[in-house]
Write an enzyme that holds these catalytic residues in place. Sequence first.
Site, PDB file in Angstrom:
ATOM      1  N   ASP A   8       3.202   3.718   6.704  1.00 47.93           N
ATOM      2  CA  ASP A   8       2.411   3.530   7.928  1.00 47.93           C
ATOM      3  C   ASP A   8       3.243   3.064   9.109  1.00 47.93           C
ATOM      4  OD1 ASP A   8       2.934   0.861   6.983  1.00 47.93           O
ATOM      5  OD2 ASP A   8       1.341   0.182   8.315  1.00 47.93           O
TER       6      ASP A   8
ATOM      7  N   LYS B  51       0.806  -1.211   0.000  1.00 48.46           N
ATOM      8  CA  LYS B  51       0.000   0.000   0.000  1.00 48.46           C
ATOM      9  C   LYS B  51       0.847   1.274   0.000  1.00 48.46           C
ATOM     10  CE  LYS B  51      -3.443  -2.242   2.938  1.00 48.46           C
ATOM     11  NZ  LYS B  51      -4.032  -2.230   4.300  1.00 48.46           N
TER      12      LYS B  51
ATOM     13  N   ASP C  40      14.720  -0.612   1.595  1.00 49.27           N
ATOM     14  CA  ASP C  40      15.539  -0.738   2.807  1.00 49.27           C
ATOM     15  C   ASP C  40      16.587  -1.820   2.559  1.00 49.27           C
ATOM     16  OD1 ASP C  40      16.521  -1.132   5.339  1.00 49.27           O
ATOM     17  OD2 ASP C  40      14.596  -1.272   6.339  1.00 49.27           O
TER      18      ASP C  40
END
Length: 184
Positions: free
Chosen positions: A169, A54, A113
């Site tokens: 998030d 998302k 990452d």
Amino acid sequence: MKAPLRQNSDLYMKKNEIEVLFTKEQIQKRVEELARQIEDDYHGRDLVVVGVLKGAFIFMSDLVRSVKTPLACDFLRVSSYEHDKNTGVVRMEFDTTQPITGKDVLLVEDIVDSGRTLRHILKHMEAKEPRSVKVASLLYKETGAGIKKLVNYIGFETPDRYVIGYGLDSEGIYRSLPYIGAFK
Ligand code: 5GP
């Protein structure tokens, strides 16, 4: 009636605990710069922009509206995080819906990452035999994973901290913040 899980006031209180790393204005300016590069690089090409859900949804929606050349949009969803921790296992939850064979694909990520997620998606996309696959990531975390060469368009490099906002998030919350920050 049961109170909502998190009320707006909670979100605003928490905002005092968030350090802003990139402001709304900095993000807007950077998105425009990336859009100009993408327009130049894909001029006259059959471009499909694939957002990785998302986290990339806000970045992707700003980016595609800034790119002034025709393009198609598609999405896929992978998950590897549970409770803000990387499980190390990348799962494809749903895939793109339109054919990309022979097309130029631009994958849009929120953050790279370790690069595990990106490698997984690239392998998956390359099996569909597109003409090309490039990657745009809003953020690149400098963790020494040595995968910078896989990312063609980087919004910002971030320190090795858990970041939130502008699509990213923490436990499902904070995606709607207009800036990118990290908990103090
Ligand atoms: P990687 O596989 O490169 O280690 O992690 C990539 C995915 O992990 C991102 O697409 C994102 O969903 C999640 N992720 C990694 N670092 C962060 C972070 O600092 N904040 C948030 N919100 N998600 C992160």
